[in-house]
Motif scaffolding. Structure first.
Motif, short mmCIF file in Angstrom:
data_model
loop_
_atom_site.label_atom_id
_atom_site.label_comp_id
_atom_site.label_asym_id
_atom_site.label_seq_id
_atom_site.Cartn_x
_atom_site.Cartn_y
_atom_site.Cartn_z
N ARG A 1 1.28 -1.55 -0.46
CA ARG A 1 -0.05 -0.19 0.41
C ARG A 1 0.47 1.67 -0.10
O ARG A 1 0.58 2.26 -0.53
CB ARG A 1 -0.65 -0.24 1.33
N SER B 1 -5.98 0.05 -5.61
CA SER B 1 -6.40 -0.38 -4.59
C SER B 1 -6.27 -1.81 -4.42
O SER B 1 -5.92 -2.25 -5.46
CB SER B 1 -7.96 0.36 -4.46
N SER C 1 -8.71 -5.22 1.65
CA SER C 1 -8.24 -3.69 2.16
C SER C 1 -7.41 -3.63 2.39
O SER C 1 -7.03 -3.91 3.23
CB SER C 1 -9.28 -3.45 3.73
N VAL D 1 -5.65 -0.38 4.06
CA VAL D 1 -5.11 0.46 5.31
C VAL D 1 -3.77 -0.07 5.85
O VAL D 1 -2.74 -0.93 6.23
CB VAL D 1 -5.93 -0.13 6.11
N TYR E 1 -15.03 -4.63 8.06
CA TYR E 1 -14.37 -4.00 6.97
C TYR E 1 -15.18 -2.54 5.39
O TYR E 1 -13.68 -2.78 4.90
CB TYR E 1 -15.27 -5.66 6.25
N LYS F 1 -13.40 -0.14 6.05
CA LYS F 1 -11.68 -0.03 6.07
C LYS F 1 -11.73 -0.05 4.29
O LYS F 1 -10.93 1.15 3.95
CB LYS F 1 -11.17 -1.15 6.08
N ARG F 2 -12.31 -0.49 3.62
CA ARG F 2 -12.79 0.19 2.38
C ARG F 2 -12.85 1.55 2.49
O ARG F 2 -12.47 1.78 1.41
CB ARG F 2 -13.73 -0.83 1.23
N GLU G 1 -9.93 3.72 3.14
CA GLU G 1 -8.58 3.03 1.73
C GLU G 1 -8.76 4.17 0.50
O GLU G 1 -8.16 4.49 -0.03
CB GLU G 1 -8.98 1.69 0.67
N PRO H 1 -13.38 -3.82 -5.74
CA PRO H 1 -13.68 -2.98 -4.60
C PRO H 1 -14.54 -3.29 -3.76
O PRO H 1 -15.08 -2.69 -2.52
CB PRO H 1 -14.31 -1.08 -5.18
N MET I 1 -17.71 -7.65 0.87
CA MET I 1 -18.62 -6.60 1.58
C MET I 1 -20.42 -6.23 1.59
O MET I 1 -20.95 -7.56 1.36
CB MET I 1 -18.55 -5.07 0.73
#
Lengths: 326, 252
Positions: A209, B87, B91, B93, B153, B156-157, B160, B177, B181
């Motif tokens: 990332r 991305s 996820s 982060v 979750y 977090k997305r 992001e 993406p 979810m």
């Protein structure tokens, strides 16, 4: 389907609030006061040993706890710096501050070479590469003519600071060592809490990332590796003057292991953990010395217990209890 | 013939792993200002294609250009600096940093490289206000001080996406993406993607076909590493080859 986070809970120590927390300033101030009184209560050489290892462990923690890189060869920097300082002070007759400076520079240079090669690998391979290089340094120290082989460099003169203040007296030396170590610890604290430190933590947390955000992660890794090696060298150089000795023990792989143990025991990725870890291990080695080889067994047991019961280390657990980063 | 404004294009993109060709001679043109979706059955090479476009993988053959500039030989960090930000499927982060710090680390890129280890991180407080705005945009204001690893979750997305947007990228590449979810999160993120697409180009890999149908202007269908069909959803979804590839691969 509902989704829930399944990330393990993270210790409060890991999240740094923005700005310098007041309790950190308070702890540093309290620590300084204690250390200023300490030589009048305890044996100064003993505290100096703790101080040197506290700096060594903090240097490793900078790399491990904040850069996410486990080096298993930090003895190479600690030991090399120790040899260079001892040689400079004894053979070249240089003043202690110059001898320490030379030792530290040598460690930085060695860190640049080993780091540049090691950061090309990740995880356990990174650790193995650092170990391999450290072993090379060990064999070099064993064979090279100026290191004194099995005997090491003994009776290193402590000399006079700037050629004026004699460091022969333990208490005088103590305050010099305190200034060096405290300066080193504050430098590490600043590195961790700098814009550079923020990027470092991001790389530790999620390397791909960080790349995708445009950070050239290898440069940051190399930079922190060199910083960590330099500070480990500063600790080794200082230690050589305190004990007036540079020996193979300083470059042997058990030294690398010991400093990892100190860091983990105290709490990696915390500010004050390595200091506590170093104090505990050095105290054990000193006061249980009469048990001989049993000290190693005791150390092993403490390590196993700490990994099983409090993985975050002493300060890591404490930090979670009081819900403040330490 | 007026040529469309192509922002990202790939020619004869190929990736071979020892003895296996994951992506084979793919031509792809992404038009500026559109949402372009890359779909296909499992193993079609979507993610590999994605990794090639962002240079996380080095192509075995073919070339990639962005805004007319050949970027085939660039490093992934360099691609990001040009304004193509990706991305990840999982996820991405920074789990031990706070929500605010996550966004700030992207804003910090504007300083260039941050090798100033001697400076107090207070200098980064200059980005706090903007970071707060970005966090608010994705509806995470009440979690701003939380450790990112402890968010759900979906959040977090969202974080992001906030982090990605903080870079003001010209182009976003979103790798699934919506993967994993919950439905309410899907509609929230869909709305977010549509909002950010107003000023940007988006290329996304997505399994959720209703999301693809809803969002994308153009779809490229991959199968066995090759382009099977291309066009708007209505046309592609009626293409017998596409239907066969999906059913043949065990999809309903």
């Amino acid at each position: 389907m509902s989704v829930t986070a399944n990330t393990p809970s993270v210790s409060a120590a890991a999240t740094m609030p923005i700005g310098t927390p007041r309790h950190h300033i308070a702890i540093f101030a309290g620590l300084l006061v204690l250390l200023l009184i300490a030589p009048f209560v305890l044996y100064p050489v003993f505290i100096m040993k703790i101080l040197c290892f506290a700096l060594f462990a903090s240097a490793l923690n900078l790399l491990l706890g904040f850069g996410g890189l486990l080096s298993f060869g930090h003895a190479a920097f600690f030991g090399s710096a120790s040899y260079v300082t001892a040689h400079a002070a004894k053979v070249w007759g240089l003043t202690p501050e110059v001898a320490i400076l030379l030792g530290t520079i040598a460690a930085a240079f060695l860190g640049l070479i080993i780091g540049a090669l090691a950061i090309r690998r990740q995880g356990i391979y990174f650790a193995m590469v650092t170990l391999a290089f450290a072993q090379m340094v060990f064999f070099f120290a064993l064979q090279a003519p100026f290191t004194g082989g099995e005997d090491g460099i003994q009776a290193v003169p402590r000399g006079s600071l700037f050629g004026m203040i004699s460091l022969a007296n333990d208490t005088t030396l103590y305050f010099v060592v305190l200034a060096i170590v405290f300066g080193g610890l504050l430098a590490i604290y600043r590195i961790i809490h700098s814009p550079f430190g923020q990027v470092l933590k991001a790389i530790r947390d999620n390397e791909p990332r960080s790349i995708s955000l445009g950070y050239k992660v290898n440069r940051y890794k190399l930079a922190v590796f060199v910083m960590s090696a330099t500070l480990a060298g500063l600790a080794g150089s200082t230690k050589a003057l305190v004990f007036q000795l540079a020996s193979l023990t300083d470059v042997y792989w058990t030294m690398s292991g010991e400093v990892v143990l100190m860091t983990l025991l105290g709490g990696m990725g915390t500010i004050f953990g390595p200091l506590v870890g170093a104090a505990v291990i050095v105290t054990m080695q000193n006061y249980f010395a009469s048990f001989g080889a049993w000290v190693t067994v005791l150390q092993g047991t403490i390590f196993v217990v700490s990994v099983m019961l409090f993985r975050e280390g002493i300060i890591g657990v404490l930090s979670r209890w009081i819900r403040k980063p330490l | 013939m007026s040529s469309p404004d192509i922002i990202l294009s790939a020619r004869k993109l190929t990736k071979r792993f020892s003895g296996f060709t994951a992506v084979n001679g793919v031509d792809l043109d992404v038009e500026r200002g559109t949402i372009h979706a890359l779909i296909g059955p499992n193993g079609a090479g979507k993610t590999t294609c994605f990794n090639l476009l962002t240079k996380f993988l080095q192509p075995s053959a073919g070339n990639i250009s962005f805004n007319g500039r050949d970027i085939t030989g660039l490093a992934p960090a360099a691609i990001a600096r040009l304004g193509v930000v990706r991305s990840f499927q999982i996820s991405a982060v920074f789990p031990r940093m706070s929500v605010l710090e996550n966004v700030r680390i992207a804003l910090q890129r504007r300083r260039g490289d941050s090798f100033d280890f001697w400076r107090n991180q207070k200098v980064l407080n200059a980005y706090d206000e903007e970071a707060r705005e970005r966090v608010e945009e994705v509806g995470l204001t009440e979690f701003i001080g939380e450790t990112a690893g402890e968010l759900s979750y979906g959040r977090k997305r969202a974080l992001e996406i906030a982090t990605t947007l903080a870079l003001e990228p010209e182009m976003l590449l979103l790798d699934e993406p919506m993967a994993g979810m919950a439905q309410e999160d899907v509609s929230r993120i869909s709305a977010l993607i549509r909002r950010i697409a107003a000023k940007r180009t988006i290329l996304m890999v997505e399994h959720n076909l209703s999301v693809v149908a809803d969002l994308s202007d153009k779809i490229t269908v991959l199968a066995r590493g090759e382009v099977l069909a291309e066009g708007p959803y209505e046309a592609v979804s009626k293409d017998p080859r596409v239907i066969e590839a999906y059913i043949g691969a065990g999809h309903g």
